[in-house]
Enzyme design. Structure first.
Site, PDB file in Angstrom:
ATOM      1  N   GLU A  45       0.829  -1.219   0.000  1.00 35.61           N
ATOM      2  CA  GLU A  45       0.000   0.000   0.000  1.00 35.61           C
ATOM      3  C   GLU A  45       0.855   1.257   0.000  1.00 35.61           C
ATOM      4  O   GLU A  45       0.538   2.265   0.639  1.00 35.61           O
ATOM      5  CB  GLU A  45      -0.993  -0.023   1.170  1.00 35.61           C
ATOM      6  CG  GLU A  45      -1.943  -1.218   1.089  1.00 35.61           C
ATOM      7  CD  GLU A  45      -2.972  -1.279   2.215  1.00 35.61           C
ATOM      8  OE1 GLU A  45      -3.118  -0.277   2.939  1.00 35.61           O
ATOM      9  OE2 GLU A  45      -3.621  -2.335   2.365  1.00 35.61           O
ATOM     10  N   GLU A  68      -4.972  -8.682   0.387  1.00 37.58           N
ATOM     11  CA  GLU A  68      -6.010  -8.221   1.313  1.00 37.58           C
ATOM     12  C   GLU A  68      -7.252  -7.845   0.516  1.00 37.58           C
ATOM     13  O   GLU A  68      -7.177  -7.094  -0.456  1.00 37.58           O
ATOM     14  CB  GLU A  68      -5.556  -6.974   2.094  1.00 37.58           C
ATOM     15  CG  GLU A  68      -4.437  -7.187   3.073  1.00 37.58           C
ATOM     16  CD  GLU A  68      -4.152  -5.917   3.871  1.00 37.58           C
ATOM     17  OE1 GLU A  68      -5.084  -5.106   4.066  1.00 37.58           O
ATOM     18  OE2 GLU A  68      -2.999  -5.729   4.274  1.00 37.58           O
TER      19      GLU A  68
END
Length: 347
Positions: free
Chosen positions: A184, A289
């Site tokens: 991320e 995720e």
């Protein structure tokens, strides 16, 4: 890394219930029996899914997992999730290194050994490890501190920490781990974010991969995983190069509130862009995720993601499972849970 929250207990029924009320309760139970996660017997055919949504494609051959916690706690919960799915079916174990300080980023036996035992216990199992690129990972460092850390890393100041990590993984029989470095990076959550200095970020990633590839006995694969969408910086600006990336992943929750699955596919740097970018670079995709977040029990999103996996065949996918994200560890999302069981449950 997000903290694990405890499972919510099921409500208790009063010991003495009038006959008329009991009859109503039994009727309601029979109506929800097939859509409540962990109930019924239709996980293999989609009979457990709400008829309004139909049965998603079965993810046969797509390595799948649930993130249910780190170290030994997460390992123990895998068996409970598999029982909920109807039998052993999860091939991916996924956890995170703490990013608070460098000794924890180097890894510890108490974290690695339970996962090594789990991996050895079943053929074809895959271990996925998220690795922070800087310490004080979630302490809200300002851009100047992040830029300084990225430049120091690119210059080799942190090489020894990653060399130790690689050696410990090999020593614990985890030499073929998938390493999700600096995940991320296009956002603002972590100290290893890219936006303050994309050039240094790329140079730092390349250096870390070079260090880890020098570890004797390693067979690591490296997963470049932004969050879905543009966020703080278009994530292709952070891409470090095909020679140091094996998998192009994406973390993709159902957020922001009100955004449809179709919009998640079509948005700039969204799911469709991700699939095309990976294909152009001849890399498999992954989804380390994903899960529910901003829209409650959201079967349209879950059905969309499951069918997306069936179409694009990721190297692996891991559902984040605790409230509000989960379907096994969160009783608030029964319809979404039934869809997951229909896609992943054993026949």
């Amino acid at each position: 890394m997000r903290p694990l929250r405890p499972r919510r207990p099921l409500p208790r029924v009063a010991p003495a219930v009038p006959v008329a009320i009991l009859a109503v309760v039994l009727l309601l139970v029979s109506l929800v029996w097939w859509v409540w996660p962990g109930r019924g017997g239709g996980a293999d055919t989609g009979e457990g899914a709400d008829p309004a949504w139909g049965a998603p494609a079965r993810l046969t051959g797509v390595p799948s997992g649930f993130f249910t916690g780190s170290d030994e706690t997460g390992v123990r919960r895998i068996a409970a999730v598999e029982a909920w799915l109807g039998g052993p079916s999860l091939r991916v174990g996924h956890t995170y290194l703490p990013g608070d300080r460098w000794p924890n980023i180097e890894g510890h036996p108490e974290l690695f050994e339970p996962w090594a035992l789990w991996k050895q216990a079943g053929p074809g199992r895959l271990f996925v490890l998220n690795v922070p690129l800087l310490d004080r990972s979630e302490e809200g460092l300002d851009d100047a501190e992040v830029q300084d850390g990225l430049r120091r890393g690119a210059a080799g100041e942190f090489d020894a920490h990653f060399r130790t990590l690689g050696e410990r993984l090999v020593a614990h029989r985890l030499a073929d781990t998938v390493l999700v470095l600096g995940w991320e990076m296009n956002g603002t959550t972590y100290a290893h974010r890219c936006a303050p200095d994309p050039e240094s970020w790329v140079a730092y990633w390349r250096r870390v991969v070079a260090v880890l590839r020098e570890v004797p006995g390693q067979r690591f694969r490296f997963d470049f995983t932004p969050s879905r969408g543009r966020d703080a910086i278009p994530w292709p600006r952070c891409y470090p190069g095909d020679d140091v990336v094996d998998i192009i992943g994406m973390d993709a929750y159902d957020q922001p509130a009100g955004l449809s699955f179709e919009e998640q596919v079509a948005e700039p740097y969204g799911l469709d862009f991700h699939a095309r970018f990976a294909a152009e670079h001849r890399k498999p995709v992954s989804f380390p995720e994903w899960g529910l977040f901003r829209n409650g029990d959201d079967p349209a999103y879950v059905r969309g993601m499951l069918d997306w996996f069936a179409r694009h065949r990721p190297a692996y996918q891991t559902l984040t499972d605790y409230c509000p994200h989960g379907v096994w560890g969160c009783a608030d999302n029964p319809v979404s849970g039934a869809l997951v069981r229909a896609a992943l449950g054993r026949r």
